[in-house]
Design a protein around this motif. Structure first.
Motif, mmCIF file in Angstrom:
data_model
loop_
_atom_site.group_PDB
_atom_site.id
_atom_site.type_symbol
_atom_site.label_atom_id
_atom_site.label_comp_id
_atom_site.label_asym_id
_atom_site.label_seq_id
_atom_site.Cartn_x
_atom_site.Cartn_y
_atom_site.Cartn_z
ATOM 1 N N THR A 54 0.801 -0.867 0.243
ATOM 2 C CA THR A 54 -0.038 -0.134 0.219
ATOM 3 C C THR A 54 0.956 1.284 -0.399
ATOM 4 O O THR A 54 2.406 1.107 0.759
ATOM 5 C CB THR A 54 -0.854 0.056 1.299
ATOM 6 O OG1 THR A 54 -0.020 -0.042 2.430
ATOM 7 C CG2 THR A 54 -1.735 -0.810 1.267
ATOM 8 N N VAL A 55 -0.139 2.213 0.126
ATOM 9 C CA VAL A 55 1.372 3.688 -0.281
ATOM 10 C C VAL A 55 1.726 3.937 1.153
ATOM 11 O O VAL A 55 2.757 4.364 1.301
ATOM 12 C CB VAL A 55 -0.135 4.707 -0.422
ATOM 13 C CG1 VAL A 55 0.462 5.659 -0.860
ATOM 14 C CG2 VAL A 55 -0.263 4.657 -2.550
ATOM 15 N N GLU A 59 5.058 4.729 2.065
ATOM 16 C CA GLU A 59 6.127 6.338 3.048
ATOM 17 C C GLU A 59 5.834 5.862 4.038
ATOM 18 O O GLU A 59 7.532 5.935 4.568
ATOM 19 C CB GLU A 59 4.506 7.122 3.454
ATOM 20 C CG GLU A 59 4.372 7.323 2.252
ATOM 21 C CD GLU A 59 2.134 8.110 2.059
ATOM 22 O OE1 GLU A 59 2.376 8.041 3.753
ATOM 23 O OE2 GLU A 59 1.978 8.837 1.378
ATOM 24 N N ILE A 68 1.567 6.908 -7.176
ATOM 25 C CA ILE A 68 1.159 6.241 -6.339
ATOM 26 C C ILE A 68 0.332 6.762 -8.389
ATOM 27 O O ILE A 68 0.997 8.137 -8.624
ATOM 28 C CB ILE A 68 0.013 7.902 -6.046
ATOM 29 C CG1 ILE A 68 0.041 7.299 -4.187
ATOM 30 C CG2 ILE A 68 -1.343 7.674 -6.176
ATOM 31 C CD1 ILE A 68 -0.193 8.630 -3.417
ATOM 32 N N CYS A 69 -0.780 5.976 -9.161
ATOM 33 C CA CYS A 69 -1.768 6.484 -10.422
ATOM 34 C C CYS A 69 -2.044 7.862 -10.486
ATOM 35 O O CYS A 69 -2.756 8.125 -9.257
ATOM 36 C CB CYS A 69 -2.728 5.421 -10.278
ATOM 37 S SG CYS A 69 -1.668 3.849 -11.004
ATOM 38 N N LYS A 70 -2.058 8.700 -10.851
ATOM 39 C CA LYS A 70 -2.292 9.460 -11.631
ATOM 40 C C LYS A 70 -4.116 9.830 -12.238
ATOM 41 O O LYS A 70 -4.684 10.492 -11.483
ATOM 42 C CB LYS A 70 -1.354 10.674 -12.285
ATOM 43 C CG LYS A 70 -0.269 10.954 -12.383
ATOM 44 C CD LYS A 70 0.131 11.956 -12.957
ATOM 45 C CE LYS A 70 2.004 12.174 -12.853
ATOM 46 N NZ LYS A 70 2.319 12.236 -11.803
ATOM 47 N N VAL A 72 -6.819 7.883 -10.727
ATOM 48 C CA VAL A 72 -7.352 6.798 -10.336
ATOM 49 C C VAL A 72 -8.760 6.135 -10.821
ATOM 50 O O VAL A 72 -9.152 4.986 -10.744
ATOM 51 C CB VAL A 72 -7.566 7.042 -8.731
ATOM 52 C CG1 VAL A 72 -8.559 6.351 -7.885
ATOM 53 C CG2 VAL A 72 -6.121 7.346 -8.137
ATOM 54 N N PHE A 102 -6.479 -2.047 -4.008
ATOM 55 C CA PHE A 102 -6.385 -0.749 -3.708
ATOM 56 C C PHE A 102 -6.486 -0.170 -4.621
ATOM 57 O O PHE A 102 -5.625 0.962 -5.383
ATOM 58 C CB PHE A 102 -4.253 -1.535 -4.616
ATOM 59 C CG PHE A 102 -3.650 -2.373 -3.669
ATOM 60 C CD1 PHE A 102 -3.093 -1.535 -2.323
ATOM 61 C CD2 PHE A 102 -3.429 -3.651 -4.135
ATOM 62 C CE1 PHE A 102 -2.053 -2.845 -2.514
ATOM 63 C CE2 PHE A 102 -2.865 -4.527 -3.698
ATOM 64 C CZ PHE A 102 -1.658 -4.337 -2.267
ATOM 65 N N LYS A 105 -6.158 3.870 -3.986
ATOM 66 C CA LYS A 105 -4.584 5.160 -3.492
ATOM 67 C C LYS A 105 -4.016 3.572 -3.990
ATOM 68 O O LYS A 105 -3.360 3.263 -3.841
ATOM 69 C CB LYS A 105 -4.101 5.415 -2.233
ATOM 70 C CG LYS A 105 -4.797 5.943 -1.413
ATOM 71 C CD LYS A 105 -3.771 6.269 -0.513
ATOM 72 C CE LYS A 105 -4.648 7.338 0.451
ATOM 73 N NZ LYS A 105 -3.862 7.773 1.574
ATOM 74 N N LYS A 107 -1.099 1.911 -7.703
ATOM 75 C CA LYS A 107 0.033 2.779 -7.020
ATOM 76 C C LYS A 107 0.258 2.508 -8.995
ATOM 77 O O LYS A 107 -0.565 1.824 -9.468
ATOM 78 C CB LYS A 107 1.444 2.115 -6.338
ATOM 79 C CG LYS A 107 0.905 2.782 -5.030
ATOM 80 C CD LYS A 107 2.061 2.363 -4.547
ATOM 81 C CE LYS A 107 2.746 0.417 -4.161
ATOM 82 N NZ LYS A 107 3.636 0.062 -3.014
#
Length: 137
Positions: A54-55, A59, A68-70, A72, A102, A105, A107
């Motif tokens: 996960t994001v 982090e 992250i994908c622009k 979604v 996912f 958010k 990726k």
């Protein structure tokens, strides 16, 4: 009440009858879906031993390489269409279920794996489920 004859299509699922049994597939939907992509076929639904995170996990670890994908909504639309394929394609069920975790958010690695599933479907668009008419022993 009308007799419309033998069932051929139902909710986008093609029904083919033979002496062996009934074949359910989504070939027409698959061909429409992959015609939009222009990708080369893939031999497997996903890469072996691929780990998805996960994001938030990235982090914590400081991983900045998998962004992250622009778009979604494009990812969500892709996964929704792939979920519909799992009706007659149990071979992609695990990968689609994994990617659907996912949705909020996604990726870039999730997006690329989703596109790999499209490439896999392109390699065998007529694959489906065979319901045998004779009992197996």
């Amino acid at each position: 009440m009308k007799d419309l004859g033998d069932l051929k299509y139902f909710l986008g699922i093609e029904v083919s009858r033979s002496k062996i049994g009934i074949l359910l597939n989504q070939r027409k939907y698959a061909l429409e879906f992959i015609s939009e992509s222009g990708l080369n076929p893939a031999a497997t639904p996903s890469e072996p031993n691929k780990k998805f995170t996960t994001v938030e996990y990235d982090e914590l670890l400081g991983n900045i390489y998998d962004v992250i994908c622009k778009d979604v909504t494009a990812y969500q639309r892709l996964i929704g269409r792939l979920l519909y394929f799992t009706t007659t394609r149990p071979d992609i069920s695990f990968a689609v279920q994994l990617l659907s975790q996912f949705m909020l958010k996604p990726k870039v690695s999730h997006w690329e794996t989703g596109l790999r599933l499209v490439r896999y479907i392109k390699g065998c668009p007529g694959q489906g489920i065979l319901l045998c008419s004779t009992p197996s022993t």
